[in-house]
Structure formats: structure tokens, C-alpha cells
Design a protein around this motif. Structure first.
Motif, PDB file in Angstrom:
ATOM      1  N   ASP A   1      34.440  45.837  45.519  1.00  0.00           N
ATOM      2  CA  ASP A   1      34.051  45.374  46.842  1.00  0.00           C
ATOM      3  C   ASP A   1      34.685  46.172  47.974  1.00  0.00           C
ATOM      4  O   ASP A   1      34.897  45.652  49.066  1.00  0.00           O
ATOM      5  N   LEU A   2      34.941  47.418  47.707  1.00  0.00           N
ATOM      6  CA  LEU A   2      35.539  48.276  48.736  1.00  0.00           C
ATOM      7  C   LEU A   2      34.658  48.294  49.995  1.00  0.00           C
ATOM      8  O   LEU A   2      33.464  48.548  49.911  1.00  0.00           O
ATOM      9  N   GLY A   3      35.266  47.994  51.115  1.00  0.00           N
ATOM     10  CA  GLY A   3      34.509  47.993  52.373  1.00  0.00           C
ATOM     11  C   GLY A   3      33.887  46.644  52.698  1.00  0.00           C
ATOM     12  O   GLY A   3      33.446  46.425  53.810  1.00  0.00           O
ATOM     13  N   ASN A   4      33.861  45.744  51.738  1.00  0.00           N
ATOM     14  CA  ASN A   4      33.235  44.439  51.978  1.00  0.00           C
ATOM     15  C   ASN A   4      34.248  43.357  52.332  1.00  0.00           C
ATOM     16  O   ASN A   4      35.440  43.505  52.098  1.00  0.00           O
ATOM     17  N   VAL A   5      33.701  42.263  52.839  1.00  0.00           N
ATOM     18  CA  VAL A   5      34.531  41.101  53.097  1.00  0.00           C
ATOM     19  C   VAL A   5      34.493  40.238  51.848  1.00  0.00           C
ATOM     20  O   VAL A   5      33.430  39.991  51.294  1.00  0.00           O
ATOM     21  N   VAL A   6      35.650  39.818  51.407  1.00  0.00           N
ATOM     22  CA  VAL A   6      35.723  38.951  50.232  1.00  0.00           C
ATOM     23  C   VAL A   6      36.482  37.691  50.628  1.00  0.00           C
ATOM     24  O   VAL A   6      37.099  37.645  51.690  1.00  0.00           O
ATOM     25  N   GLN A   7      36.407  36.697  49.777  1.00  0.00           N
ATOM     26  CA  GLN A   7      37.243  35.535  50.050  1.00  0.00           C
ATOM     27  C   GLN A   7      38.332  35.464  48.990  1.00  0.00           C
ATOM     28  O   GLN A   7      38.057  35.382  47.800  1.00  0.00           O
ATOM     29  N   PHE A   8      39.554  35.541  49.438  1.00  0.00           N
ATOM     30  CA  PHE A   8      40.662  35.330  48.525  1.00  0.00           C
ATOM     31  C   PHE A   8      40.814  33.817  48.462  1.00  0.00           C
ATOM     32  O   PHE A   8      41.139  33.178  49.459  1.00  0.00           O
ATOM     33  N   GLU A   9      40.526  33.279  47.288  1.00  0.00           N
ATOM     34  CA  GLU A   9      40.490  31.828  47.166  1.00  0.00           C
ATOM     35  C   GLU A   9      41.799  31.176  47.584  1.00  0.00           C
ATOM     36  O   GLU A   9      42.870  31.655  47.302  1.00  0.00           O
TER      37      GLU A   9
ATOM     38  N   LYS B   1      27.784  35.174  50.982  1.00  0.00           N
ATOM     39  CA  LYS B   1      27.723  36.524  50.422  1.00  0.00           C
ATOM     40  C   LYS B   1      29.044  36.992  49.814  1.00  0.00           C
ATOM     41  O   LYS B   1      29.059  37.767  48.868  1.00  0.00           O
ATOM     42  N   ALA B   2      30.126  36.554  50.414  1.00  0.00           N
ATOM     43  CA  ALA B   2      31.426  37.102  50.034  1.00  0.00           C
ATOM     44  C   ALA B   2      31.825  36.767  48.605  1.00  0.00           C
ATOM     45  O   ALA B   2      31.732  35.620  48.170  1.00  0.00           O
ATOM     46  N   ASN B   3      32.285  37.763  47.890  1.00  0.00           N
ATOM     47  CA  ASN B   3      32.764  37.539  46.521  1.00  0.00           C
ATOM     48  C   ASN B   3      34.143  36.918  46.554  1.00  0.00           C
ATOM     49  O   ASN B   3      34.929  37.155  47.474  1.00  0.00           O
ATOM     50  N   ARG B   4      34.421  36.113  45.530  1.00  0.00           N
ATOM     51  CA  ARG B   4      35.713  35.409  45.456  1.00  0.00           C
ATOM     52  C   ARG B   4      36.655  36.171  44.535  1.00  0.00           C
ATOM     53  O   ARG B   4      36.236  36.647  43.478  1.00  0.00           O
ATOM     54  N   TYR B   5      37.884  36.216  44.959  1.00  0.00           N
ATOM     55  CA  TYR B   5      38.907  36.833  44.108  1.00  0.00           C
ATOM     56  C   TYR B   5      40.215  36.074  44.299  1.00  0.00           C
ATOM     57  O   TYR B   5      40.360  35.306  45.248  1.00  0.00           O
ATOM     58  N   PHE B   6      41.138  36.341  43.387  1.00  0.00           N
ATOM     59  CA  PHE B   6      42.454  35.724  43.519  1.00  0.00           C
ATOM     60  C   PHE B   6      43.419  36.698  44.171  1.00  0.00           C
ATOM     61  O   PHE B   6      43.425  37.883  43.853  1.00  0.00           O
ATOM     62  N   PHE B   7      44.200  36.175  45.086  1.00  0.00           N
ATOM     63  CA  PHE B   7      45.245  36.967  45.726  1.00  0.00           C
ATOM     64  C   PHE B   7      46.535  36.158  45.599  1.00  0.00           C
ATOM     65  O   PHE B   7      46.540  34.940  45.810  1.00  0.00           O
ATOM     66  N   MET B   8      47.598  36.813  45.214  1.00  0.00           N
ATOM     67  CA  MET B   8      48.841  36.119  44.959  1.00  0.00           C
ATOM     68  C   MET B   8      49.898  36.512  45.982  1.00  0.00           C
ATOM     69  O   MET B   8      50.356  37.642  46.001  1.00  0.00           O
ATOM     70  N   TRP B   9      50.226  35.574  46.839  1.00  0.00           N
ATOM     71  CA  TRP B   9      51.316  35.845  47.767  1.00  0.00           C
ATOM     72  C   TRP B   9      52.560  35.227  47.175  1.00  0.00           C
ATOM     73  O   TRP B   9      52.472  34.236  46.457  1.00  0.00           O
ATOM     74  N   GLU B  10      53.691  35.778  47.429  1.00  0.00           N
ATOM     75  CA  GLU B  10      54.955  35.303  46.853  1.00  0.00           C
ATOM     76  C   GLU B  10      54.788  34.905  45.386  1.00  0.00           C
ATOM     77  O   GLU B  10      54.923  33.734  45.032  1.00  0.00           O
TER      78      GLU B  10
END
Length: 456
Positions: A426-434, A307-316
Motif C-alpha cells: 500500500d505504498l502511497g495509499n492511506v491505510v487504517q492502522f487498527e 477503501k483503506a486497507n487495515r493493518y496492525f501497527f504496534m506502538w510501545e
RNA sequence: GCUCCGGUGGUGUAGCCCGGUCAAACAUACGGGCCUUUCGAGCCCGCGCCCCGGGUUCAAAUCCCGGCCGGAGCACCA
């Protein structure tokens, strides 16, 4: 069946076990589910007023509906009735021994002087106790058992004691409170409890309570005790220990994502079904068990992943420039590989990638997922839009430098970085940060996205 | 110490009551592989267990005895 917590804090993962195991048996055998608050000690294990509702809330969230909710503190007169019967039957007596002194007598297997007082005297003393003629600690009502019982804990145990502390729920209505063993024994009979499933710590309770059942000629419910759960990541679960840590400011509160409460799990984005499966799989073993949260994570992943939508998250993040990009590209990426709907990223010449990838692949040809292939460097060289022959393992995630949102991740892992602006849907939802982890997008705070780390 | 419980792969369970179908099953972890697009996900494969010693029996993870190890309780707490 019943689940009988003391609401001196919100339900923890440990409480969830009791809620779930009992709840499942009720479902399986179409029984009746009673939630009973064993809140009979306003002092040592003082209930929290808010916690009553927290329990009810979390029980419902976990998927169970109680048939009845009972507050022991509101039914104290009932317990007095049964206590009086026992006194009149000569099976209970008012004891004036000091705590330490009784301990010695008990240890020696002897009877104290009050044990054999005349029934009339005991009735009178019991009445005086209820009238408030005695000080706290001066008198208690004991159930007669056997002063030679092999287990000293069973010998003439205390059923009622005097506590002059106002109760959070019923105020100053009472000052003679039953102990758990007494209250529970009577209440289980009153509610028609047929089966008791609870922690091993209450195993001796049964031995004490059986005396009462025998005196009244009642039949004791079927009992089963499970061993203590130790979650590898949290150590032993204890509400009072947690309370201390929260008061000391170690955690934000009862729903701090690092804390082992049901509400914290909810906030982290766990699916109640995963928690249920997790505890059902633990079973009712009598041994102490040490499990890792990994098992819970695995259950949750099975439910959340499709179910979880995928998004990109950038650390450092490291910003690079792509030289020779022929045109900006509208990059479409699936929100979830199982579905058709897409999210859109702007494929522009300035992009963000993680420092990790930058250092690892510098000088090599890599692919920015869904966008284009480049020869990576601070100033990278555009190669082509098509995937071509990029070797596996060299496809990385990225972010257009002009369209990012600041993102703060808190919980088991704390991290500041940037994420796609798309996450707001996706506010309030669980997403997957790829390539990172599952997170729950909690809310927007000023200019940044606040996310809670769920699990890898 | 006393009183009760319990010991199956690294971890958690199933099997034990009613011995053979268990050279042991499932999940998770770990190792390896796969994926024209997540090398922190997914899919596939692999690894690995009946606490020890006796006894009963044609046959024991399962029944009996002893030992060892682990846990719970021993409150005027729940």
C-alpha cells in the motif's frame, strides 16, 4: 468568477475555501473560471516563483480547471493605460505628499495641494513617474474620491506607487506598480467578471473601486464576502506567519504534515472531495467561523474508510511468548471488512502486543485477533484457536515477532513502532492502522516504513 | 474612536428576502448501546439552539426600533 491569490506562498486551507467556493459556483452556473495572480507588490508581499505553479497544481488537485490564468505583473502596461485616462479625466492625480503628512490631511478631511493641480501637470508628472524621474516614496498616483468620505480609508486612495525592487516573475521591467485595489478593479472589468466571492477583509476594496467604475461608467460586479475561518487546531491562517515558522525551522517545509497548506493535506492523504465537501458545508457566512478539523476528518473518513486497507501497527511493543501453541498458524485477516481479499500473518509463538494492552489485560484471557485465545502474561498460555467465548472488548491486535517492519509515523502524532510487513503493498495509499488511526504510507526509507498520520 | 458587517444546539450550517407548514432540520462533537473479531472505525439511540428588551400582527427565528455581544477594514499589503 475568479480566484485571485497573491502567490507569496502555497495555497493554505484558507485559499482552498476561495478556490472551492468560486469553483463550485462556476460549475453550478456554467460560468468561466479565471485564476488571477495578484502579484503586484514585489516587496512587502513578495511572490514566490514556485508558488505560481503550486497554486495551479493544487487547484487542479482540488478538482477545478481554470478557463484562463492571468498574471497581473505581466499586464501592467494595460493598467497604465487606464491610469492615464483617469488622469486625463481629472479623476486621478500625482501626489507628492509624504505618507505621514497625507495621513494628517486625510484625517482632517482636507485636500492636499496636489489634488487640484492642472490636468496637464498631472499628465506630465505621471509620465515622469513612469520614466523613473522620482524616487521610491516620492510620488504616488491617487484616485480622487471624496475627502469627506465618512471612512477615511476611502479618501483619495493610492493606485500606483514606486517600488525599485526586482520582481520574481518580470524582473526589472517595471518600477511603478498598481495597488491591489486598482489592478483588481481594472482586471475584473477586462475579464468580464460578473460575480466576486471573497473574504471579508476585502470589503472596503469595493467602496474604493466603485469610484473607478463610476468614472468609467462601468457596472460593478455582484459581490459577496465571507468571514474569516479559524481552524481550531491551527488558529488563524496566515501565510506570512507560516513562512516565518518554516524559516525558523519549526516545520520541515510547506508540506510538513503539521502545516495548514493544501499540499500538506495532500501529503497526509486527504481526499480532495472531502476538502470540497467541508468547505461547501461551511457556506458563505459573513461571521468569523471557528471550526475544528474534526469536521474535515469526518468528511474524509466517509470517503477513505471503505477503501483503506487495515493493518496492525504496534506502538510501545511488548514481546510475549505463547506456551503450548500446537502449531504455527497461517492467519488470514480481511484487508477491509467490506471486501473478500485477505492479508496473511504468521501465527507463531513469539508475538508483539502493545504495552497498553499488556498491562490492562495481564492475567486475563484475551484473543489475538484472527489467531488464538491466550491467557495473557509475559509467558502466555495457549487456550484455543477458535474464538470461543471471548468477551467483547478483549480482542487485541498483535504482530508476529519474526515478521515486522520498523515504522515511523510523523505529523500531528509522532510515533515509532512496528507494523506488518504487508503494508508495502500500500505504498502511497492511506491505510487504517487498527485501533490507532488512518495513516498514509509514504515510502520505505532504508529499513523502515515512513508513514504520515492522517487523522483518527 | 470612525466606517461597514453579523448574532440559530458545544462547534459549523439550513430556515430569515416572500411571517403561519419551525415547540426548528442536517453535520460534527459529546453521552449511551450494538458488532462470533478494530472498546480510536462502523451501525443505532440520546443530549442540546432561535443574543436581550420592546413594537407590529390573529400569528415572529423570520418584519420594525433600541440595547448588548462578536467580527472586518481604517497602509505607498494582498
Amino acid at each position: 468568477m475568479r480566484f485571485a491569490p497573491n502567490p507569496n506562498g502555497p495555497p493554505t486551507i484558507g485559499s482552498a475555501r476561495g478556490i472551492i467556493i468560486n469553483g463550485e459556483y462556476v460549475k453550478m452556473y456554467k460560468g468561466k473560471y479565471i485564476i488571477r495572480f495578484d502579484d503586484t507588490d514585489p516587496k512587502t508581499k513578495r511572490p514566490m516563483l514556485e508558488a505560481y505553479d503550486w497554486y495551479l497544481e493544487d487547484i487542479e488537485w482540488l478538482g477545478y480547471k481554470p478557463d484562463e490564468v492571468i498574471y497581473a505583473s505581466k499586464r501592467i502596461p494595460k493598467y497604465y493605460e487606464y491610469a492615464r485616462k483617469l488622469v486625463e479625466m481629472g479623476k486621478a492625480y500625482v501626489c507628492f505628499c509624504e505618507r505621514e503628512k497625507f495621513k494628517e490631511i486625510k484625517a482632517a478631511g482636507l485636500e492636499c495641494e496636489h489634488r487640484n493641480a492642472a490636468i496637464e501637470d498631472n499628465v506630465e508628472n505621471w509620465e515622469k513617474m513612469l520614466e523613473g524621474k522620482f524616487r521610491e516614496g516620492e510620488a504616488v498616483l491617487r484616485i480622487k474620491t471624496d475627502m469627506k468620505h465618512p471612512d477615511p480609508a476611502i479618501r483619495d486612495w493610492v493606485a500606483f506607487r514606486i517600488i525599485y525592487t526586482s520582481h520574481p516573475l518580470v524582473g526589472d521591467a517595471y518600477f511603478v506598480y498598481p495597488t491591489l485595489d486598482f489592478e483588481s478593479a481594472i482586471e475584473d472589468k477586462l475579464c468580464g467578471t460578473t460575480h466576486i466571492l471573497r473574504g471579508k477583509d476585502l470589503m472596503d476594496s469595493e467602496k474604493k473601486q466603485r469610484y473607478i467604475y463610476e468614472y468609467f461608467g462601468w457596472e460593478y460586479p455582484v459581490t459577496k464576502h465571507w468571514g474569516r475561518v479559524k481552524i481550531y487546531e491551527f488558529g488563524k491562517l496566515s501565510t506570512s506567519g507560516l513562512k516565518r515558522d518554516i524559516q525558523a525551522g519549526k516545520f520541515e517545509g510547506w508540506d510538513d504534515p503539521r502545516v495548514p497548506t493544501v499540499r500538506a493535506l495532500r501529503r497526509r492523504g486527504f481526499d480532495p472531495e472531502a476538502i470540497r465537501k467541508f468547505f461547501i458545508s461551511l457556506g458563505l457566512g459573513e461571521n468569523e467561523v471557528a471550526v475544528s478539523m474534526n469536521n474535515l476528518y469526518a468528511e474524509n473518513r466517509k470517503i477513505i474508510d471503505p477503501k483503506a486497507n487495515r493493518y496492525f501497527f504496534m506502538w510501545e511493543p511488548v514481546e510475549i511468548k505463547i506456551e503450548g501453541l500446537p502449531e504455527e498458524k497461517r492467519v488470514e485477516l480481511p484487508l477491509n471488512p467490506n471486501r473478500e481479499d485477505k492479508r496473511v500473518l504468521k501465527g507463531e509463538s513469539r508475538v508483539l502486543i502493545t504495552r497498553e494492552d499488556f498491562e490492562k489485560f495481564r492475567g486475563e484471557m484475551i484473543r489475538l485477533k484472527g489467531f488464538c485465545n491466550i491467557k495473557l502474561d509475559k509467558v502466555a498460555e495457549f487456550i484455543e484457536f477458535e474464538i470461543g467465548n471471548v468477551k467483547k472488548g478483549k480482542i487485541i491486535h498483535w504482530l508476529p515477532a519474526s515478521e515486522v517492519k520498523k515504522c515511523k509515523i510523523i505529523g500531528e502524532v509522532n510515533m515509532d513502532g512496528f507494523c506488518e510487513a504487508n503494508v508495502v503493498r500500500d505504498l502511497g495509499n492511506v491505510v487504517q492502522f487498527e485501533r490507532f488511526a488512518f495513516c498514509r504510507i509514504e515510502k520505505m526509507v532504508d529499513d523502515y516504513v515512513k508513514a504520515i498520520y492522517t487523522h483518527p
